[in-house]
Design a protein around this motif. Structure first.
Motif, PDB file in Angstrom:
ATOM      1  N   GLN A  97       0.801  -1.221   0.000  1.00  0.00           N
ATOM      2  CA  GLN A  97       0.000   0.000   0.000  1.00  0.00           C
ATOM      3  C   GLN A  97       0.835   1.273   0.000  1.00  0.00           C
ATOM      4  N   ASP A  98       1.942   1.268   0.752  1.00  0.00           N
ATOM      5  CA  ASP A  98       2.818   2.448   0.741  1.00  0.00           C
ATOM      6  C   ASP A  98       3.341   2.695  -0.665  1.00  0.00           C
ATOM      7  N   ASP A  99       3.821   1.641  -1.300  1.00  0.00           N
ATOM      8  CA  ASP A  99       4.438   1.791  -2.615  1.00  0.00           C
ATOM      9  C   ASP A  99       3.421   2.182  -3.679  1.00  0.00           C
ATOM     10  N   ASP A 106      12.203  -1.838 -19.022  1.00  0.00           N
ATOM     11  CA  ASP A 106      13.227  -1.023 -18.378  1.00  0.00           C
ATOM     12  C   ASP A 106      14.488  -1.859 -18.158  1.00  0.00           C
ATOM     13  N   GLN A 107      15.485  -1.236 -17.475  1.00  0.00           N
ATOM     14  CA  GLN A 107      16.768  -1.917 -17.337  1.00  0.00           C
ATOM     15  C   GLN A 107      16.665  -3.196 -16.523  1.00  0.00           C
ATOM     16  N   HIS A 163      13.979  -1.602  -7.354  1.00  0.00           N
ATOM     17  CA  HIS A 163      13.419  -2.895  -6.962  1.00  0.00           C
ATOM     18  C   HIS A 163      11.997  -2.761  -6.436  1.00  0.00           C
ATOM     19  N   ASP A 164      11.723  -1.687  -5.679  1.00  0.00           N
ATOM     20  CA  ASP A 164      10.363  -1.461  -5.175  1.00  0.00           C
ATOM     21  C   ASP A 164       9.389  -1.391  -6.335  1.00  0.00           C
ATOM     22  N   ARG A 165       9.790  -0.692  -7.375  1.00  0.00           N
ATOM     23  CA  ARG A 165       8.935  -0.535  -8.544  1.00  0.00           C
ATOM     24  C   ARG A 165       8.703  -1.872  -9.231  1.00  0.00           C
ATOM     25  N   ALA A 166       9.782  -2.623  -9.417  1.00  0.00           N
ATOM     26  CA  ALA A 166       9.661  -3.915 -10.097  1.00  0.00           C
ATOM     27  C   ALA A 166       8.742  -4.852  -9.312  1.00  0.00           C
ATOM     28  N   ARG A 167       8.931  -4.877  -7.978  1.00  0.00           N
ATOM     29  CA  ARG A 167       8.099  -5.754  -7.149  1.00  0.00           C
ATOM     30  C   ARG A 167       6.635  -5.348  -7.206  1.00  0.00           C
ATOM     31  N   THR A 168       6.393  -4.042  -7.128  1.00  0.00           N
ATOM     32  CA  THR A 168       5.022  -3.552  -7.110  1.00  0.00           C
ATOM     33  C   THR A 168       4.331  -3.815  -8.442  1.00  0.00           C
ATOM     34  N   LEU A 169       5.035  -3.561  -9.529  1.00  0.00           N
ATOM     35  CA  LEU A 169       4.432  -3.820 -10.843  1.00  0.00           C
ATOM     36  C   LEU A 169       4.124  -5.304 -11.013  1.00  0.00           C
TER      37      LEU A 169
END
Lengths: 219, 215
Positions: free
Chosen positions: A14-16, A207-208, A28-34
């Motif tokens: 929820q935070d992310d 992305d990378q 990494h936060d972005r990759a995990r969330t997506l």
């Protein structure tokens, strides 16, 4: 209607989700969330709600009058956009104005063919580029004579840096088209395609980290 | 396709010209100020200068207002605003009004470009200006003249006033300065988790107010 995701796994994201809605989630936060969003309709719906909240905050900002002559200068800038340096691009742009009109009249998602004078027959297809995170842009697939190329513009991507553009073909195979740069979430590039343009089913931006940033679905 | 005016044919074919105007094709441009955003964007995608100018004039105060609030510099704000409209012009062909209204589309582009310019100029303020939402517009009134969503926007503004100041600061930093949670944690000398919570709670509060308006 409350739609806050309540699953234990969802709680951790929820935070992310809020940071993602702002456009500020990276790495990494972005990759995990997506990755989580791909399989979670509740969190995807929640992200849409949070994005609407960010839009609402933007709506509260007061309006302001731009300097005298702003509209005229801006429209003049549009006109200069139409004259581009590269000869092939000039030809594409000159025909594109008519082609887009034809494409809109014919319905989105169709190949449009046109020819002018002695120029070889040209076929265009314009496809929107999208992602749930709000990445937007466009892909124009062009076939002229026996050459084909892709013209992609990206705006509002939540990341910058190197991205990989790949295509999915009708035979199920994937081909990498090239690597390009996004700066500040924006980028524009062209690439020749060493295969038939009409065999393209989808164009994908990665992305990378190899995470899918956006997709343009042709069929 | 041969037509003396592809623009007119396109608009009529797409059912974007009101029925009572179809009979008055010669006079169609008298009413350009009343054309819908969708119609103006369709015109822009066909390269029509008149539609483009009408679109800019309709939205310039909104776009410049956002750019100015974020960058705090009139010259930079004008560049950002102009670039926003240039991008709208370039991408007019793939704008889909069913996904978002033109104002939301433009606002998102403006916000992103303004944030980019802050970074390029290394001009992100140390102290966030969280009065960004409470100023009147430059005609001395509130943006209420826009009509729609007035009531909801008043409630969102009230929610912003009453929320804890650190949540409001986190919202401004994140939404309008583009600062990451890590940057906010560093600047405010708080743990990363606290920074993320402030963003989350502040945004959830705004979303809840909007939800109650609809429900």
């Amino acid at each position: 209607m409350e739609s806050t995701p309540t699953g234990a796994e969802c709680e951790a994201f929820q935070d992310d989700l809020a940071v993602l809605a702002m456009g500020g989630l990276t790495g990494h936060d972005r990759a995990r969330t997506l990755a989580h969003l791909e399989g979670c309709p509740r969190c995807t719906a929640r992200l849409e709600e949070l994005s609407a909240a960010v839009d609402a905050l933007t709506t509260l900002i007061p309006e302001a009058t731009p300097p005298e002559g702003f509209a005229e200068r801006t429209v003049a800038q549009f006109r200069s956009e139409r004259t581009t340096a590269r000869p092939w691009a000039r030809r594409v742009v000159a025909v594109a104005a008519v082609v887009v009109t034809l494409a809109l009249g014919a319905g989105v998602g169709e190949w449009v063919a046109t020819s002018q004078g002695n120029a070889p027959a040209t076929a265009f297809r314009a496809v929107p580029l999208r992602s749930a995170q709000g990445t937007e842009g466009s892909v124009v697939l062009v076939s002229t004579g026996n050459r084909g190329w892709l013209w992609m513009t990206v705006h509002d991507a939540p990341n910058s840096g190197t991205v990989t553009c790949s295509v999915l073909l009708t035979d199920g195979s994937r081909r990498e088209v090239g690597r390009f740069s996004l700066a500040g979430g924006y980028g524009e590039w062209t690439a020749t395609l060493p295969f038939a343009v009409t065999s393209v089913r989808a164009v994908t931006l990665l992305d990378q980290a190899g995470t899918r940033v956006a997709v343009a679905r042709v069929t | 396709m041969s037509t003396t005016d592809p623009m007119a044919s396109c608009l009529v074919a797409m059912d974007m010209v009101p029925h009572d105007r179809r009979a008055r094709r010669r006079d169609r441009w008298r009413g350009i100020g009343e054309a819908s955003d969708e119609a103006l964007v369709a015109g822009m995608s066909a390269g029509d200068d008149r539609a483009a100018e009408a679109f800019v004039r309709r939205h310039e105060r909104r776009v410049f207002g956002i750019a100015l609030a974020i960058t705090s510099d009139r010259a930079t704000a004008e560049d950002v605003a102009q670039e926003t409209f240039v991008r709208a012009w370039r991408h007019a062909a793939v704008f889909d009004p069913r996904r978002a209204p033109a104002t939301a589309w433009l606002s998102t582009i403006t916000r992103n470009l303004a944030i980019d310019s802050l970074r390029l100029r290394r001009a992100i303020p140390i102290e966030p200006d969280d009065a960004i939402w409470f100023r009147a517009d430059d005609e001395g009134g509130r943006p209420e003249a826009r009509g729609e969503h007035t009531h909801a926007m008043d409630r969102v503004r009230a929610a912003l006033r009453t929320m804890p100041a650190d949540q409001r600061r986190a919202l401004v930093r994140s939404a309008f300065y583009g600062q990451s949670a890590a940057e906010i944690a560093d600047l405010e000398d708080i743990p990363l988790g606290t920074a993320k919570s402030r963003i989350r709670l502040g945004l959830a509060r705004v979303r809840d107010i909007l939800d109650r308006e609809e429900g």
